[in-house]
Enzyme design. Structure first.
Site, mmCIF file in Angstrom:
data_model
loop_
_atom_site.group_PDB
_atom_site.id
_atom_site.type_symbol
_atom_site.label_atom_id
_atom_site.label_comp_id
_atom_site.label_asym_id
_atom_site.label_seq_id
_atom_site.Cartn_x
_atom_site.Cartn_y
_atom_site.Cartn_z
ATOM 1 N N LYS A 113 -2.395 -3.016 2.558
ATOM 2 C CA LYS A 113 -1.009 -3.481 2.463
ATOM 3 C C LYS A 113 -0.371 -2.704 1.331
ATOM 4 C CE LYS A 113 1.858 -7.528 1.568
ATOM 5 N NZ LYS A 113 2.089 -8.927 1.935
ATOM 6 N N GLU A 147 -4.005 -4.673 -1.498
ATOM 7 C CA GLU A 147 -2.572 -4.424 -1.702
ATOM 8 C C GLU A 147 -2.247 -3.750 -3.037
ATOM 9 O OE1 GLU A 147 -0.032 -7.897 -1.861
ATOM 10 O OE2 GLU A 147 1.779 -6.692 -1.748
HETATM 11 P P1 13P Z 1 7.468 -9.089 -0.387
HETATM 12 O O1 13P Z 1 7.580 -8.642 1.049
HETATM 13 O O2 13P Z 1 8.501 -10.087 -0.770
HETATM 14 O O3 13P Z 1 7.377 -7.915 -1.320
HETATM 15 O O4 13P Z 1 6.104 -9.883 -0.517
HETATM 16 C C1 13P Z 1 4.967 -9.399 0.085
HETATM 17 C C2 13P Z 1 3.766 -9.778 -0.672
HETATM 18 O O5 13P Z 1 2.854 -10.362 -0.149
HETATM 19 C C3 13P Z 1 3.677 -9.381 -2.091
HETATM 20 O O6 13P Z 1 2.368 -9.593 -2.553
#
Ligand code: 13P
Length: 348
Positions: free
Chosen positions: A227, A185
């Site tokens: 992600k 991510e």
């Molecule tokens: P948000 O959708 O609130 O941005 O959170 C997703 C997430 O896993 C951030 O690491």
């Protein structure tokens, strides 16, 4: 060579099965892995103290929503939660019983990058191999590591992007070696007044750098998920992009940076309101795109209405679960481009 050298075949089959389960048609992920400071901030907004008991009550409410598995294929848990029980049942078992994959956030949050003002690096590689093996023994099937890239005056620097990419790659390689599907991510933060054009430029460069590092560390692309954030203008930019522009920029960015071998891309919501996040997801999914499955892995955009209703009150559990399911259903509809936004789709 896409198969990671030395990856045991047993893990390879397991990683493929987990990836496929996470990307089940019409389903997405619920991110419920807020760290102690983050959950405290969310609870504060509804006047609730953050204690072990309130956190467990809240997450039990979310995970206990009837039919959650209709729209949710996996849940990202926080370290505290994966050790807890809902009633008498371990959280992991409660999820697996409903065919929901349990995952775990394994990074330890961000710290300032020395010498690079305004930029951050994500910590948590030390001792990660031991923690991964512990989480696997607890029943986790996948992992998540979040890196943040900030857009501002003269940032991001190449050094910040490259450092975060390298660490994401090491996390991903270690996860696959431990039999866990990594969710990689890199989040391009919405904070700031940058344009959507600048966001596209930075997101493209970041993703190219991340995939290059992943390849250098022999991460098997087919056994991981990306992600990331949608390509949008900064929250303080006076010129906000409309739905069409967000979809065009996001898909063009992915086309220029994400290998076709990546099975799935799941979005974070990043501070967008729940309606806007869903409308953007819908606009993106309605367009033709390469073979990756596109889905959601929202935290706030799934949870916010439920938290507002719940506020720690037992008698509000059913109504709060209903609100969570409404968001989950709307996002599931968005995956086929069938969601109808509640605002003008050409708004600027
Ligand atoms: P948000 O959708 O609130 O941005 O959170 C997703 C997430 O896993 C951030 O690491």
């Amino acid at each position: 060579m896409s198969q990671k050298a030395g990856l045991p075949m047993t893990y390879s089959a397991e990683l493929a099965a987990t990836t496929q389960a996470l990307l089940a048609p019409g389903k997405g992920l619920l991110a419920a892995d807020e760290s102690f400071p983050s959950i405290e901030k969310r609870f504060k907004e509804v006047g609730l103290p953050s204690t072990e008991a309130t956190r467990l009550a809240y997450r039990s409410m979310l995970l206990g929503a009837p039919d959650l598995n209709r729209y949710i294929s996996g849940v990202i848990l926080f370290d505290e939660t994966i050790h807890q029980k809902i009633g008498r049942m371990p959280v992991v078992e409660a999820l697996l019983n409903r065919q929901i994959m349990p995952g775990i956030k394994v990074d330890k949050g961000t710290a300032a990058l020395p010498g690079l003002p305004g930029e951050h690096v994500t910590e948590g590689l030390d001792g990660l191999d031991v923690r991964l093996s512990d989480y696997r023994n607890l029943g986790a099937r996948f992992t998540k590591w979040r890196a943040v890239i900030t857009i501002g005056q003269d940032i991001p620097t190449h050094a910040a992007i490259a450092t975060n990419a390298r660490i994401l790659a090491m996390f991903a390689a270690m996860s696959q070696e431990a039999g866990l599907v990594p969710i990689v991510e890199p989040e391009i933060l919405m904070d700031g007044s940058h344009t959507s054009e600048r966001c596209e430029e930075v997101t493209t460069l970041t993703l190219r750098t991340v995939f290059s590092a992943l390849a250098e560390h022999h991460v098997a692309y087919e056994h991981m998920l990306l992600k990331t954030s949608m390509v949008v203008a900064g929250a303080d930019c006076p010129q906000q992009a409309g739905l069409d522009e967000v979809a065009t920029r996001t898909l063009r960015c992915f086309g220029n940076s994400v290998p076709a071998a990546i099975p799935g891309i799941v979005f974070l919501s990043g501070g967008q309101s729940e309606d806007v996040a869903t409308a953007h997801l819908n606009a993106i999914c309605a367009r033709p795109h390469p073979a990756w499955v596109i889905s959601f892995s929202f935290g706030r955009a799934l949870q916010a209405p439920a938290l507002k209703i719940w506020q720690g009150q037992g008698e509000q559990v059913v109504a709060a679960q209903h609100a969570l399911m409404q968001r989950a259903q709307a996002n599931s509809q968005a995956l086929t481009g069938a969601f109808k936004p509640h605002f003008d789709s050409k708004r600027q």
